[in-house]
Design a protein around this motif. Structure first.
Motif, short mmCIF file in Angstrom:
data_model
loop_
_atom_site.label_atom_id
_atom_site.label_comp_id
_atom_site.label_asym_id
_atom_site.label_seq_id
_atom_site.Cartn_x
_atom_site.Cartn_y
_atom_site.Cartn_z
N ASP A 53 -14.47 -35.31 15.81
CA ASP A 53 -13.81 -36.28 14.94
C ASP A 53 -13.75 -37.66 15.58
O ASP A 53 -13.91 -38.68 14.91
CB ASP A 53 -12.40 -35.79 14.61
N LYS B 287 -17.07 -39.21 15.24
CA LYS B 287 -17.30 -39.62 13.86
C LYS B 287 -16.57 -40.93 13.55
O LYS B 287 -17.11 -41.82 12.89
CB LYS B 287 -16.84 -38.53 12.91
N ASN C 5 -8.86 -41.04 4.17
CA ASN C 5 -9.83 -40.36 5.04
C ASN C 5 -9.49 -40.51 6.52
O ASN C 5 -10.40 -40.54 7.35
CB ASN C 5 -11.24 -40.90 4.79
N TRP D 45 -5.98 -36.48 9.01
CA TRP D 45 -5.77 -35.21 8.33
C TRP D 45 -5.12 -35.48 6.96
O TRP D 45 -4.64 -36.57 6.69
CB TRP D 45 -4.87 -34.28 9.15
N ASP E 5 -17.95 -21.60 6.61
CA ASP E 5 -18.13 -22.85 5.88
C ASP E 5 -16.85 -23.67 5.80
O ASP E 5 -16.91 -24.90 5.67
CB ASP E 5 -18.64 -22.56 4.46
N TYR E 6 -15.70 -22.98 5.87
CA TYR E 6 -14.43 -23.67 5.69
C TYR E 6 -13.65 -23.84 6.98
O TYR E 6 -12.88 -24.80 7.13
CB TYR E 6 -13.55 -22.90 4.68
N PRO F 26 -14.28 -24.86 10.05
CA PRO F 26 -14.32 -26.10 10.85
C PRO F 26 -13.50 -27.24 10.26
O PRO F 26 -13.15 -28.17 10.97
CB PRO F 26 -15.82 -26.46 10.86
N HIS F 27 -13.20 -27.14 8.97
CA HIS F 27 -12.49 -28.23 8.30
C HIS F 27 -11.00 -27.93 8.11
O HIS F 27 -10.29 -28.77 7.56
CB HIS F 27 -13.13 -28.51 6.95
N THR G 35 -6.01 -29.96 6.11
CA THR G 35 -7.46 -29.97 6.32
C THR G 35 -7.90 -31.35 6.79
O THR G 35 -7.11 -32.30 6.83
CB THR G 35 -8.20 -29.62 5.02
N LYS G 36 -9.14 -31.45 7.10
CA LYS G 36 -9.73 -32.75 7.43
C LYS G 36 -9.88 -33.56 6.14
O LYS G 36 -10.07 -32.98 5.06
CB LYS G 36 -11.09 -32.57 8.10
N GLU H 253 -12.15 -32.84 2.73
CA GLU H 253 -12.61 -31.46 2.66
C GLU H 253 -11.66 -30.58 1.86
O GLU H 253 -11.95 -29.41 1.63
CB GLU H 253 -12.77 -30.88 4.08
N GLN H 254 -10.50 -31.12 1.47
CA GLN H 254 -9.49 -30.28 0.84
C GLN H 254 -9.88 -29.86 -0.57
O GLN H 254 -9.42 -28.82 -1.06
CB GLN H 254 -8.13 -31.01 0.80
#
Length: 709
Positions: free
Chosen positions: A456, A459, A580, A583, A617-618, A620-621, A647-648, A651-652
């Motif tokens: 993060d 990023k 963004n 969290w 798939d979920y 990591p977020h 969540t991040k 991604e929610q």
């Protein structure tokens, strides 16, 4: 103006002095030869001040000063005449030049005989055999040593590979080594006898000219073959940019032209120590120039054409006449027009061939240059800058503008030429600097792609670079352009201090008249300074919301999640809500019936949260998985329970949709029902009241009769 008035005053003073001298001379003559007059008449004597002035004017210093002032004070009529006769002077220069060359042609046999005597006197002490041997060694040393080098170091083999790019890259590198290194060996071997032998003075000058011609001819062949190898490399589709036959045709003509020119120049240089006059050297140069004209015309008329095309006779005749006019301009001494005409034809083609060769080298050396943006820009723009700079300095030299004279700035022509050449160099340097900076910034932008970040923090750092670097690139472009233009104007003799002061005043006026724009720009600077948002983030500000797509100096572009793109000035943003950052907590509200086992519901939701964590798939977020927070309230028809997860950012939404689907299925499997609002209507035990109400309703209607009971 002050100088003109002073000169006019001096002339008036000189006229007055001349008048006084004339009067004094007349008085002296009358004194020496007095006319018959009455005895009582006496000759008038000049006053003492006049006699003192006359005595001072007879001194050598005053006479010299008066002569100097008379020569240094041109009249207005002379200046106007000089301006009017500028064109006639140019024509007269051409006429005198042609007359000098024609007279030298008549005297050329005598000069040849004189040069033969000089050569005999030069060679006599050493002997013809020794001098001839040394000249032959000078001619053959480079070729023999290069041949030996090729035997010892054979031609590199082109490595075959399944990867076509690597094969082509190796081929280009091999050509670079095989063409240039032997030419360097040839040049060094040619210089060895020039330094080793004890040449007589005049013969040494001749040997130097010959050595230079040999080296230039050898490098012309080497560079020409290298360009042929580059421009004939196949493209990605397998086709060649230029056919090999066409490339070889132009290589042979251009190499012949350069070699002929080099040895012709050497012949003219040899004539200098032999005592030939300027006219004789010009005459020989013009005769040799006919050979250059013949080479150019032959290339025009026999040039290859593409398949299906026809050679244009109009173009061929036009170029032939054009080259003939260039030769006439050369003969008549119009060097300015001559080199303008040469550059009009030669410079665009040289730049085009250089660009084509560099692009071919980029494709050929894809593995070497793809990751070296700075080297690529230096190769591409640097070659252009070198060609144009060399052309500018050669143009100045051919016009007789020596470097020391141009630096001194003796005349207006020198100052303009110095400013023009300096301006070309400054613009080329600015262009190279801008492309280097842009290549570096673009490289950083490619490296800072947000989708390639591992963490993060990484990023966030890359998103900030994606936001700030484009703005910095635009500001840098403006700064480089302004500085380059000011330097060019300063080199041309324009005073830039008033321009800078005027720009400051205009800037203040524009600042007052365009306060909104200034507000937008300054607000944008502080938004970026505070890191309020970055490219790719979703923000809300007032009635505007969307993903930040790009910036300018005064506005931001927001892409709404439904598609529209909104451009919002920074001054209108106000408070910004960034969705963004770090969290986000997503809350879910569910309605269950009053007979629901809440403990069981909490266990089921906990299991769903664990399933979300187990999903690759979920997981990591997800920062905190889905949990039941408890009973929110008791509603009229249901118990309201609250769920939440962290969540991040961004991604929610996907996780929420999948979590709701899993909750629905899990509740159904465990007998937990969702509460929905219902309306119950019951008439049991109330039939009589219903009939009475219906009767009252009917009785109230107009025209109705009382029903019978």
């Amino acid at each position: 103006m002050g100088r003109a008035i002073g000169t006019r005053g001096i002339l008036q003073l000189l006229t007055s002095i001349s008048f006084v001298l004339a009067v004094a001379g007349a008085a002296t003559a009358q004194t020496a030869n007095p006319p018959s007059a009455p005895p009582s008449t006496t000759a008038a004597q000049p006053p003492g001040e006049v006699r003192q002035m006359l005595e001072l004017m007879q001194t050598p210093q005053v006479k010299e000063w008066m002569a100097t002032q008379m020569k240094a004070a041109p009249t207005a009529t002379q200046a106007e005449t000089a301006e009017v006769s500028a064109l006639s002077e140019l024509v007269g220069h051409a006429r005198r030049h042609v007359e000098m060359v024609s007279d030298a042609a008549m005297a050329l046999p005598d000069e040849v005989a004189s040069a033969s005597d000089i050569v005999e006197h030069e060679v006599a002490p050493s002997g013809w055999v020794l001098i001839t041997t040394e000249v032959v060694v000078l001619f053959l040393a480079g070729a023999l040593v290069e041949l030996l080098f090729r035997i010892v170091v054979p031609k590199p083999k082109i490595r075959q590979s399944d990867d076509e790019v690597m094969t082509v890259a190796h081929h280009a590198t091999a050509n670079l080594f095989y063409r240039i290194v032997p030419a360097v060996v040839f040049a060094v071997a040619t210089l060895v006898p020039l330094l080793a032998f004890n040449w007589p003075p005049i013969t040494r000058s001749m040997a130097i000219a010959i050595a230079i011609a040999l080296i230039v001819a050898r490098f012309a062949v080497a560079l020409g073959r290298l360009l042929v190898a580059l421009v004939t490399l196949p493209r990605a589709d397998g086709e060649r940019q230029i056919s090999r036959a066409k490339a070889l045709f132009w290589f042979r003509r251009c190499a012949l032209f350069v070699i002929y020119f080099a040895f012709g120049w050497a012949a003219i240089q040899v004539m200098i120590p032999l005592g030939f006059s300027d006219g004789a050297r010009y005459f020989v140069a013009y005769i040799l120039g006919l050979g250059l004209f013949a080479i150019a015309v032959e290339a025009v008329w026999s040039r290859p054409v593409e398949e299906g095309e026809h050679r244009s006779l109009t173009l061929s005749w036009g170029l032939t006449i054009y080259f003939g006019l260039l030769w006439v301009l050369w003969v008549t001494g119009f060097n300015l027009l001559l080199w303008i005409g040469i550059y009009t034809v030669l410079l665009p083609r040289a730049l085009a061939v250089a660009t084509l060769a560099v692009r071919s080298l980029h494709r050929a050396e894809a593995g070497l240059l793809a990751q070296r943006r700075i080297a690529t820009v230096l190769l591409d723009r640097g070659v252009r800058a070198l060609i144009i700079t060399a052309a500018a300095f050669w143009f100045g030299r051919m016009l007789g503008l020596a470097a020391d004279r141009m630096a001194a700035g003796e005349t207006m022509v020198d100052r303009i030429a110095r400013g023009a050449i300096g301006g070309i160099v400054i613009l080329l340097a600015a262009d190279l600097l801008w492309h280097l900076a842009r290549a570096y910034i673009n490289g950083k932008l490619d490296e800072a792609r947000v989708d390639g970040a591992a963490t993060d923090e990484e990023k966030a750092r890359r998103a900030r670079l994606q936001t700030l670097l484009p703005i910095f690139r635009n500001i840098l472009a403006v700064i480089i352009a302004v500085i380059a233009v000011l330097m060019v104007l300063s080199g041309l003799g324009v005073q830039i201090a008033p321009l800078i002061a005027g720009a400051g005043v205009v800037g203040v006026a524009v600042g007052f008249g365009a306060q909104t724009i200034v507000k937008d720009v300054i607000s944008g600077m502080f938004y970026l300074w505070d890191d309020a948002f970055r490219v790719g983030e979703y923000i809300e500000s007032g009635s505007h919301k969307g993903v930040v797509e790009a910036f300018s100096l005064r506005s931001v572009k927001l892409r709404h999640h439904r598609g529209p793109l909104t451009t919002v000035p920074f001054g209108e943003l106000g408070a910004v809500k960034n969705l963004n950052r770090d969290w986000t907590i997503d809350k879910i509200t569910l309605n269950v019936t009053y007979d629901t086992d809440l403990v069981k519901a909490k266990k089921v939701i906990k299991q769903i949260g664990q399933q979300l964590l187990d999903n690759p798939d979920y997981s990591p977020h997800i920062i905190e998985t889905l949990k039941m927070k408890g009973v929110e309230q008791f509603g009229e028809f249901a118990i309201v329970i609250r769920l939440a997860m962290m969540t991040k950012p961004g991604e929610q939404f996907v996780i929420r949709r999948n979590a709701l689907a899993m909750i629905r299925n899990a509740f159904k499997e465990n007998g937990i029902e969702f509460a929905v609002p219902t309306v119950q209507v019951s008439s049991e035990g109330h039939e009589a009241e219903a009939r009475a109400a219906a009767a009252r309703h009917l009785s109230q209607r107009p025209g109705s009769e009382e029903p019978a009971v």
